[in-house]
Design a protein around this motif. Structure first.
Motif, short mmCIF file in Angstrom:
data_model
loop_
_atom_site.label_atom_id
_atom_site.label_comp_id
_atom_site.label_asym_id
_atom_site.label_seq_id
_atom_site.Cartn_x
_atom_site.Cartn_y
_atom_site.Cartn_z
N SER A 17 0.83 -1.21 0.00
CA SER A 17 0.00 0.00 0.00
C SER A 17 0.86 1.25 0.00
CB SER A 17 -0.91 0.03 1.23
OG SER A 17 -1.76 -1.10 1.27
N VAL A 63 -8.78 0.31 -11.02
CA VAL A 63 -8.37 0.57 -9.63
C VAL A 63 -9.55 0.49 -8.67
CG1 VAL A 63 -6.52 2.05 -10.48
CG2 VAL A 63 -8.65 3.09 -9.67
N ARG A 66 -9.64 -0.90 -4.98
CA ARG A 66 -8.27 -0.93 -4.43
C ARG A 66 -7.78 0.46 -4.05
NH1 ARG A 66 -4.13 -2.34 -7.58
NH2 ARG A 66 -5.11 -1.64 -9.53
N PHE A 67 -8.22 1.48 -4.78
CA PHE A 67 -7.78 2.86 -4.54
C PHE A 67 -8.94 3.66 -3.96
CE2 PHE A 67 -4.24 3.23 -8.01
CZ PHE A 67 -3.68 2.05 -7.54
N MET A 82 -3.77 3.86 -1.95
CA MET A 82 -3.64 2.74 -2.88
C MET A 82 -3.30 1.48 -2.10
SD MET A 82 -1.49 4.62 -5.92
CE MET A 82 -0.02 4.78 -4.92
N SER A 83 -4.06 0.43 -2.32
CA SER A 83 -3.80 -0.83 -1.66
C SER A 83 -3.85 -1.96 -2.68
CB SER A 83 -4.81 -1.07 -0.53
OG SER A 83 -6.12 -1.11 -1.05
N SER A 84 -3.42 -3.14 -2.27
CA SER A 84 -3.35 -4.30 -3.17
C SER A 84 -2.66 -3.93 -4.47
CB SER A 84 -4.75 -4.86 -3.43
OG SER A 84 -5.39 -5.23 -2.23
N LEU A 85 -1.57 -3.24 -4.36
CA LEU A 85 -0.88 -2.73 -5.54
C LEU A 85 -0.34 -3.86 -6.41
CD1 LEU A 85 0.83 0.32 -3.90
CD2 LEU A 85 -0.61 0.42 -5.93
N LYS A 86 -0.37 -3.61 -7.72
CA LYS A 86 0.08 -4.57 -8.71
C LYS A 86 1.22 -3.97 -9.52
CE LYS A 86 -4.74 -6.06 -9.28
NZ LYS A 86 -5.85 -6.23 -10.26
N ASP A 89 0.43 -1.16 -11.81
CA ASP A 89 0.15 0.17 -11.26
C ASP A 89 1.38 1.07 -11.32
OD1 ASP A 89 -1.79 -1.47 -8.74
OD2 ASP A 89 -2.56 -0.37 -10.48
#
Length: 123
Positions: A17, A63, A66-67, A82-86, A89
Motif C-alpha cells: 500500500s 483501480v 483498491r484505490f 492505494m492498496s493491493s498494488l500490482k 500500477d
C-alpha cells in the motif's frame, strides 16, 4: 497561480500500500473537483480517480475497490490511498485541479497539474 505538489510515491512490493498526497495552493480549493492520473512508460496519461467539489468519487475500472480518493478542504490537500498494488500500477502519478466542480475523466477538463510522483510496484 495554482500550484499542486504531490508526495508519497516510492517503491513497494506487489500487494502493498501507498498513500499519495497533493497539496494545493489557492483559497478556493473546495470549489473545484480534483483528480489523479497516471502515466506509465510508453503509454498515454490515463485517468485514475476524481472527486467532485461536492464529494462524489469516481474511479477507473482498473483501480476500483483498491484505490480511494479523498480530500481535506481545510488543508487544501487531496489524497490517493492505494492498496493491493500490482506491478501494472507502476507509473508516474499526477494530481490535477478540475476546471469546474465536477470535472470528468478527460485531461482537458483539468487546468493545473502537479509535477508527478513515481510509484513503482515490484513483483
Amino acid at each position: 497561480q495554482v500550484q499542486l505538489v504531490e508526495s508519497g510515491g516510492g517503491l513497494v512490493q506487489a500487494g502493498g500500500s501507498l498513500i499519495l498526497s497533493c497539496a494545493a495552493s489557492g483559497r478556493t480549493f473546495s470549489s473545484y473537483g480534483m483528480g489523479w492520473f497516471r502515466q506509465a512508460p510508453g503509454k498515454e496519461r490515463e485517468f485514475v480517480a476524481r472527486m467532485t467539489g461536492g464529494g462524489i468519487r469516481y474511479y477507473a475500472d482498473s483501480v476500483k475497490g483498491r484505490f480511494t480518493i479523498s480530500r481535506d478542504n481545510v488543508r487544501n490537500t487531496v489524497y490517493l490511498q492505494m492498496s493491493s498494488l500490482k506491478p501494472e500500477d507502476t507509473a508516474v502519478y499526477y494530481c490535477a485541479r478540475g476546471r469546474t466542480a465536477r470535472p470528468g475523466p478527460v485531461r482537458y477538463e483539468y487546468d493545473y497539474w502537479g509535477q508527478g510522483t513515481q510509484v513503482t510496484v515490484s513483483s
